[in-house]
Design an enzyme around this catalytic site. Structure first.
Site, mmCIF file in Angstrom:
data_model
loop_
_atom_site.group_PDB
_atom_site.id
_atom_site.type_symbol
_atom_site.label_atom_id
_atom_site.label_comp_id
_atom_site.label_asym_id
_atom_site.label_seq_id
_atom_site.Cartn_x
_atom_site.Cartn_y
_atom_site.Cartn_z
ATOM 1 N N LYS A 116 0.797 -1.231 0.000
ATOM 2 C CA LYS A 116 0.000 0.000 0.000
ATOM 3 C C LYS A 116 0.827 1.276 0.000
ATOM 4 O O LYS A 116 0.472 2.254 -0.654
ATOM 5 C CB LYS A 116 -0.960 -0.018 1.188
ATOM 6 C CG LYS A 116 -2.048 -1.075 1.066
ATOM 7 C CD LYS A 116 -3.036 -0.967 2.200
ATOM 8 C CE LYS A 116 -4.127 -2.000 2.061
ATOM 9 N NZ LYS A 116 -5.113 -1.911 3.154
ATOM 10 N N GLU A 200 -1.821 7.472 7.768
ATOM 11 C CA GLU A 200 -2.568 8.454 6.983
ATOM 12 C C GLU A 200 -3.437 9.295 7.909
ATOM 13 O O GLU A 200 -3.762 8.875 9.029
ATOM 14 C CB GLU A 200 -3.489 7.754 5.971
ATOM 15 C CG GLU A 200 -2.806 7.102 4.814
ATOM 16 C CD GLU A 200 -3.788 6.404 3.898
ATOM 17 O OE1 GLU A 200 -3.420 6.176 2.744
ATOM 18 O OE2 GLU A 200 -4.912 6.066 4.338
ATOM 19 N N LYS A 201 -3.813 10.454 7.423
ATOM 20 C CA LYS A 201 -4.817 11.253 8.109
ATOM 21 C C LYS A 201 -6.119 10.476 8.122
ATOM 22 O O LYS A 201 -6.509 9.878 7.111
ATOM 23 C CB LYS A 201 -5.019 12.591 7.383
ATOM 24 C CG LYS A 201 -6.079 13.502 7.989
ATOM 25 C CD LYS A 201 -5.669 14.044 9.339
ATOM 26 C CE LYS A 201 -6.706 15.019 9.892
ATOM 27 N NZ LYS A 201 -6.365 15.464 11.256
ATOM 28 N N PHE A 202 -6.804 10.447 9.249
ATOM 29 C CA PHE A 202 -8.091 9.735 9.341
ATOM 30 C C PHE A 202 -9.228 10.684 8.990
ATOM 31 O O PHE A 202 -9.339 11.778 9.553
ATOM 32 C CB PHE A 202 -8.299 9.168 10.738
ATOM 33 C CG PHE A 202 -9.611 8.449 10.897
ATOM 34 C CD1 PHE A 202 -9.854 7.270 10.226
ATOM 35 C CD2 PHE A 202 -10.610 8.985 11.706
ATOM 36 C CE1 PHE A 202 -11.065 6.609 10.362
ATOM 37 C CE2 PHE A 202 -11.830 8.326 11.845
ATOM 38 C CZ PHE A 202 -12.058 7.134 11.166
ATOM 39 N N GLU A 288 -6.143 2.558 -1.894
ATOM 40 C CA GLU A 288 -5.500 1.325 -2.321
ATOM 41 C C GLU A 288 -6.043 0.894 -3.675
ATOM 42 O O GLU A 288 -7.045 1.422 -4.158
ATOM 43 C CB GLU A 288 -5.711 0.201 -1.307
ATOM 44 C CG GLU A 288 -7.157 -0.247 -1.163
ATOM 45 C CD GLU A 288 -7.317 -1.386 -0.167
ATOM 46 O OE1 GLU A 288 -6.299 -2.037 0.160
ATOM 47 O OE2 GLU A 288 -8.444 -1.633 0.278
ATOM 48 N N ARG A 292 -7.428 -7.217 -9.223
ATOM 49 C CA ARG A 292 -8.227 -8.403 -9.543
ATOM 50 C C ARG A 292 -9.650 -7.972 -9.815
ATOM 51 O O ARG A 292 -9.997 -6.799 -9.688
ATOM 52 C CB ARG A 292 -8.222 -9.362 -8.345
ATOM 53 C CG ARG A 292 -8.636 -8.658 -7.051
ATOM 54 C CD ARG A 292 -8.864 -9.603 -5.904
ATOM 55 N NE ARG A 292 -8.982 -8.908 -4.624
ATOM 56 C CZ ARG A 292 -10.067 -8.277 -4.177
ATOM 57 N NH1 ARG A 292 -11.142 -8.215 -4.953
ATOM 58 N NH2 ARG A 292 -10.074 -7.694 -3.001
ATOM 59 N N ARG A 339 -24.867 -8.363 -0.594
ATOM 60 C CA ARG A 339 -24.133 -9.598 -0.352
ATOM 61 C C ARG A 339 -24.897 -10.440 0.663
ATOM 62 O O ARG A 339 -25.064 -10.025 1.814
ATOM 63 C CB ARG A 339 -22.733 -9.300 0.176
ATOM 64 C CG ARG A 339 -21.871 -8.474 -0.752
ATOM 65 C CD ARG A 339 -20.432 -8.484 -0.260
ATOM 66 N NE ARG A 339 -19.604 -7.543 -1.004
ATOM 67 C CZ ARG A 339 -18.276 -7.498 -0.927
ATOM 68 N NH1 ARG A 339 -17.644 -8.346 -0.113
ATOM 69 N NH2 ARG A 339 -17.584 -6.620 -1.622
#
Length: 454
Positions: A116, A200-202, A288, A292, A339
């Site tokens: 990442k 990372e900044k949240f 990210e 696939r 789902r």
């Protein structure tokens, strides 16, 4: 064109790939564990080979067994589906060393986008907007504190080699950072064999937006638009839709152009998904890339009429994008996917066992991707996903109404499923109004997650 493809997966995605191959006139080879001997992907493939006992590490993740099956069956190519070995660059290298085509990106590109922090650096260099964060792997908790002070709390530490929420912790103060850093590091090492973390900044209450792309081996890339994936629990998606109510045509075009250039520059090939967080000001930030096909790919198929799995196969054969797509991408209507998992809808505990009754819904604009059937057994060893219910309508209102109707008519008995949960989500006023973000389920469950009459 390939003559024979081995499908290195199970369940609904294995059956989905087999369907695509049948339409292209390609023979298929299914692999299966002893627990999946009576599965539909085994029944409908042209050939089937047992590769081991039920535990996943001894069967579907056993690279030697998968390659041996491919060599025994004398296949031309392997389609990995999603999950399992689909993003394992070592598997790709072994496949191609065995003179078998891997239907996916090259291993070096898979490695780049699979780590990442390296993916962040590559996207930043290409001009893709990214969240403020560390300039690489963080070696210690002390270094993490320095970065957090520079970025500003809250921050999030993430596993460099992972996903699915593992090795990830939100940190809101300096005092709690050392302990959370250590916990995330240990979890990442246990889950991925790599404890490296970055920061990372949240973003509070973000939306989760992802863009689907296709690329050929001649440097041509196309964006098929976005999917909204904000309805999720513990970083696992539950419901996806397209288009997002917050992505304007101008933003879609802008991000699409950036992605086309950046992915062409790194030599990306085949299907891929680039994931973003959207803040309250509708700004997108890269998080990210999945190298696939995605679980939720049917949502894009429904609004573009592009068969993404057939496209993967054709691109792997060396076809150019222009001949695969037969014209520009045209998006029509609205699509949504629920789902359906074999889980208790309130406790979220797995529910393995025999399905005693199974009646999927039908009608205009309804699609079901599943390998489940009446008297079929859901084994306890694998992912709990048993079906994907996808609907399409002329707009979001019609799509929500159609999905609610389809869920009501979906009968699964003998095991618990998340169908009741989805029905409650679709009846929620905030969901119907499009007031959603990645904290939706948390707030929904906190207020009881109940809807009248359900």
């Amino acid at each position: 064109m390939f003559n024979k493809i081995l499908v290195a997966n199970r369940g609904e995605i294995a059956l989905r790939v087999i369907c695509a191959c049948k339409e292209l006139g390609i023979r298929t080879v299914a692999i299966y564990s002893e627990a999946d001997r009576h599965s539909l992907h085994v029944r409908f493939a042209d050939e089937a080979i047992c590769i081991g006992p039920p535990p996943i590490a001894q069967s579907y993740l056993n690279i030697s067994a998968v390659i041996s099956a491919a060599e025994i069956a004398n296949v031309d190519a392997i389609h990995p589906g999603y999950g399992l070995l689909s993003e394992n660059a070592n598997f790709v290298e072994v496949t191609e060393t065995s003179n078998i085509k891997f239907i996916g990106p090259p291993p070096e590109v898979m490695r780049l986008m699979g780590e990442k922090e390296k993916a962040r650096a590559a996207m930043k260099k290409a001009g893709v907007p990214i969240l403020p964060g560390s300039d690489g792997i963080i070696a210690s908790a002390d270094e993490a504190i320095e970065w957090a002070k520079l970025i500003g709390f809250p921050v999030i530490v993430k596993a460099a080699a992972g996903g699915g929420g593992r090795g990830m912790r939100i940190v809101r103060s300096e005092a709690e950072l050392p302990a959370l850093f250590k916990t995330a590091q240990s979890e990442a090492a246990g889950a991925f064999g790599n404890g490296d973390l970055y920061m990372e900044k949240f973003v509070e209450r973000p939306r989760h937006i992802e863009f689907q792309i296709l690329a050929d081996q001649y440097g041509n890339v196309v964006s098929l638009g976005e999917r909204e994936c904000s309805i999720q629990r513990r970083h696992q998606k539950l419901l996806e839709e397209s288009p997002s109510t917050q992505v304007t045509p101008e933003l879609r075009e802008e991000i699409g152009k950036i992605l086309v250039k950046s992915l062409s520059d790194i030599g990306y090939v085949n299907a891929g998904t680039i994931e973003f967080l959207m803040d309250e000001d509708r700004r997108l930030y890269f998080i990210e890339m999945n190298t696939r096909i995605q679980v939720e790919h049917p949502v894009t198929e429904m609004v573009t009429d592009v068969d993404l799995v057939k496209s993967q196969i054709l691109l792997a054969c060396g076809e150019r994008l222009e001949s695969v797509l037969h014209g520009p991408i045209v998006r029509r209507g609205h699509a949504m996917e629920c789902r359906i998992n074999a889980e208790h809808p309130e406790k979220f505990t797995p529910s393995a066992g025999k399905i005693t009754a199974f009646h999927p819904p039908g009608g205009t604009g309804v699609r079901i991707d599943t390998a489940a059937y009446a008297e079929g057994v859901i084994p306890p060893y694998y992912d709990s996903l048993i079906a994907k219910l996808i609907v399409r309508g002329k707009d979001r209102d019609e799509t929500v109404a159609r999905m609610a109707r389809a869920l009501e008519m979906f009968i699964v008995e003998g095991i618990f499923t998340t169908i009741p949960l989805h029905r409650r989500i679709l009846a929620d006023p905030d969901f119907r109004a499009g007031n959603i973000d990645t904290t939706f389920i948390e707030k929904f469950l906190a207020k009881g997650g109940k809807a009248a009459g359900i």
